[in-house]
Motif scaffolding. Structure first.
Motif, mmCIF file in Angstrom:
data_model
loop_
_atom_site.group_PDB
_atom_site.id
_atom_site.type_symbol
_atom_site.label_atom_id
_atom_site.label_comp_id
_atom_site.label_asym_id
_atom_site.label_seq_id
_atom_site.Cartn_x
_atom_site.Cartn_y
_atom_site.Cartn_z
ATOM 1 N N MET A 92 -0.563 -5.743 -3.571
ATOM 2 C CA MET A 92 -0.191 -4.659 -2.671
ATOM 3 C C MET A 92 -1.307 -4.397 -1.670
ATOM 4 O O MET A 92 -2.492 -4.604 -1.968
ATOM 5 N N LYS A 101 -3.249 0.572 -3.436
ATOM 6 C CA LYS A 101 -2.686 1.195 -4.621
ATOM 7 C C LYS A 101 -3.259 2.609 -4.726
ATOM 8 O O LYS A 101 -4.487 2.784 -4.765
ATOM 9 N N MET A 121 7.467 -7.288 0.052
ATOM 10 C CA MET A 121 6.512 -6.385 -0.589
ATOM 11 C C MET A 121 5.558 -7.151 -1.488
ATOM 12 O O MET A 121 5.967 -8.056 -2.217
ATOM 13 N N GLY A 122 4.299 -6.795 -1.410
ATOM 14 C CA GLY A 122 3.290 -7.438 -2.243
ATOM 15 C C GLY A 122 2.820 -8.779 -1.730
ATOM 16 O O GLY A 122 2.045 -9.461 -2.402
#
Length: 253
Positions: A97, A100, A158-159
């Motif tokens: 990510m 965080k 995402m990620g």
């Protein structure tokens, strides 16, 4: 272009998708120059391709090192006499990510090293190998074909800030190079696969695979043979250039 007796360079050719595509071309009489980082893996892949009917050699090369790439491609031309095709397959994933945060507190950030390491392999490596292959093909005067392996993640995921960005870049190189290199009779295409069943996916937890399969309209993972078939289409179809084939089972609709 006919596969038989043509010389194909495949980066990341020692294992996974790269080896599967190499073996498919070997079965049809293609000659393979496999690039990877591990000599033992390369030796096994080259031996397998030779047994299938295609002359094959392995080359240890860090594709992020400009001088190493230049020397490797010169050696391939010396060994095989020419280069007719390149499959820019080598890639790196280091998912994470962007940030965080928990309870309003920053817990972690994607490091610059984590971002740049993926950029170096996926984008810089593709650029360097594409440049050297194009130079060889253009000066030979016989043309050729370059195929960049992108990903369904090129649309963003995402990620995967680093991976998605590089795979989008790899896809745009296809369009840019196709326009530039057409005068030299060099075609450029790309494949954007979804999740393909490989050694890596085989090691995943069953529940993780089930989640991935559930997201794919055809309800299964892609097969390496299907990737090889798509590559063959691009190689053989002389009117195909400047486009990306999305080989994802309908995942990105």
């Amino acid at each position: 272009m006919q596969v038989k007796n043509s010389v194909f360079v495949i980066t990341g050719g020692g294992r996974g998708l790269g080896r599967a595509m190499a073996e498919s071309l070997a079965k049809q009489g293609g000659k393979l120059a496999l690039i990877d980082l591990d000599q033992g893996t390369l030796d096994e892949a080259a031996a397998a391709c030779s047994e299938l009917g295609g002359e094959s050699r392995g080359y240890v090369c860090n594709i992020t090192d400009e001088s190493a790439v230049e020397q490797t491609f010169k050696q391939i031309v010396t060994d095989f006499g020419e280069i007719n095709g390149l499959v820019n397959n080598a890639g790196l994933m280091r998912d994470g990510m962007l940030i965080k945060v928990k309870d309003g507190e920053l817990q972690a950030k994607m490091s610059l090293e984590q971002f740049q390491s993926v950029v170096e392999v996926n984008m810089t490596g593709t650029f360097l190998c594409g440049r050297e292959a194009a130079a060889a093909m253009a000066t030979q005067g016989t043309g050729g074909v370059i195929v960049n392996i992108s990903s369904v993640s090129r649309a963003g995921n995402m990620g995967q800030t680093n991976y998605s960005a590089t795979k989008a870049a790899v896809a745009t190189m296809v369009t840019s190079w196709a326009g530039e290199l057409a005068r030299h009779k060099i075609r450029v295409g790309g494949i954007a696969p979804g999740v393909i069943a490989t050694e890596m996916t085989a090691q995943m937890k069953p529940e993780a695979i089930e989640r991935m399969v559930a997201a794919v309209p055809v309800r299964r993972l892609g097969e390496v043979e299907e990737m090889a078939h798509t590559l063959q289409y691009i190689i053989e179809n002389e009117f195909f250039t400047g486009r990306i084939v999305e080989m994802d089972g309908g995942l990105r609709i």
